[in-house]
Write an enzyme that holds these catalytic residues in place. Structure first.
Site, PDB file in Angstrom:
ATOM      1  N   LEU A  81       0.455  -1.683  -0.034  1.00  0.00           N
ATOM      2  CA  LEU A  81       0.065  -0.098  -0.067  1.00  0.00           C
ATOM      3  C   LEU A  81       1.067   1.582   0.060  1.00  0.00           C
ATOM      4  O   LEU A  81       2.087   1.583   0.516  1.00  0.00           O
ATOM      5  CB  LEU A  81      -0.982  -0.163   1.275  1.00  0.00           C
ATOM      6  CG  LEU A  81      -1.915  -1.385   1.275  1.00  0.00           C
ATOM      7  CD1 LEU A  81      -2.544  -1.004   2.756  1.00  0.00           C
ATOM      8  CD2 LEU A  81      -2.437  -1.104   0.067  1.00  0.00           C
ATOM      9  N   ASP A 177      -5.213  -3.942  18.032  1.00  0.00           N
ATOM     10  CA  ASP A 177      -4.830  -2.884  17.993  1.00  0.00           C
ATOM     11  C   ASP A 177      -4.437  -2.278  16.964  1.00  0.00           C
ATOM     12  O   ASP A 177      -3.738  -1.502  17.128  1.00  0.00           O
ATOM     13  CB  ASP A 177      -3.322  -4.051  18.313  1.00  0.00           C
ATOM     14  CG  ASP A 177      -1.846  -3.212  17.872  1.00  0.00           C
ATOM     15  OD1 ASP A 177      -1.868  -2.875  19.256  1.00  0.00           O
ATOM     16  OD2 ASP A 177      -0.877  -3.738  18.267  1.00  0.00           O
TER      17      ASP A 177
END
Length: 266
Positions: A81, A177
């Site tokens: 990405l 998380d």
């Protein structure tokens, strides 16, 4: 077999170069540039197969995550990405995506597999009620590794959790998380990376996201309203990642744990 050879065997493309990527605290992370012009992320380590299954669960829930291109024992290969600077619209899109994720309830609190942050265990055995799960699987998960005074304060707090947490909130699918470093804003959409999934109170993800920063109003407006009393529950949910940081990174996080315990009257 070398990492280069494993990637080539998995994807059927020669690897031109492999370079380290920042952020490999829980696994070894590399970017591999392929002969066909693509780049991919290769993560290796003892728990990456579990991470791959968590990414697949998030993707099945229509949550934006990197595409899982390959998974085998000790190795996963992910879509690479390109990160961009987030706009207010990007933050709103994240709020919408997170609300959609949290609106997909499970049946019980927990996850089919245990996990870990480094040598900090994350037990995920299921529980029928939420205060029991949060006490036994989170706040008390590694009490023997804490200073005695903090351990005693947390043990006293754990006994009081049924008076502070809802007994059976909807078991939302959590990223687990969700701090800012695990959100990648791209030109197409925000994506979640590095999950530590389980089913629990949706407010857990939101509390983590605000522990080290503050999402802008556009995020909260898009996510939507929270249940009454969420402000009082937030430090209870932030205490867990603070304990993880104390376990992993040492005494520099003791003041954060103490401050949260003070806020909770523990």
């Amino acid at each position: 077999m070398s990492l280069e050879a494993r990637i080539e065997a998995a994807l059927g493309q020669p690897v031109l170069r492999i370079v380290p990527v920042h952020g490999g605290d829980l696994s070894d992370v590399r970017r591999a540039d392929l002969d066909d012009g693509r780049s991919v992320i290769a993560k290796s380590g003892p728990r990456v197969a579990t991470e791959g299954r968590m990414l697949s669960a998030l993707r099945a829930a229509a949550t934006p995550v990197p595409e899982l291109l390959h998974a085998e024992d000790g190795l996963i290969v992910l879509q690479y990405l390109e990160e961009t600077t987030p706009t207010a619209t990007d933050w709103a899109d994240l709020g919408t995506a997170l609300r959609a994720l949290h609106d997909r309830p499970g049946e019980r609190y927990g996850w089919p597999e245990d996990y870990a942050f480094g040598d900090a265990p994350i037990p995920n055995d299921t529980a029928d009620d939420w205060p029991t799960f949060w006490a036994e699987r989170r706040l008390l998960a590694f009490g023997d590794h804490l200073p005695a005074d903090l351990r005693q304060r947390i043990e006293r707090l754990a006994v009081r959790l049924p008076g502070h947490l809802p007994h059976r909130p909807p078991p939302a699918l959590l990223h687990g998380d969700l701090w800012a470093g695990n959100v990648m804003f791209t030109a197409a959409r925000p994506c979640l990376i590095d999950p530590a999934c389980y089913y629990g109170d949706a407010e857990v993800d939101l509390a983590m996201l605000s522990l080290f920063g503050a999402p802008p109003p556009e995020f909260h407006a898009a996510y939507g309203p929270l249940a009454p009393g969420h402000e009082k529950r937030r430090p209870l949910y932030q205490l867990w990642p603070a304990l993880v940081h104390l376990r992993l990174f040492g005494a520099g996080y003791r003041s954060m744990v103490s401050r949260l315990l003070d806020t909770l009257g523990a």
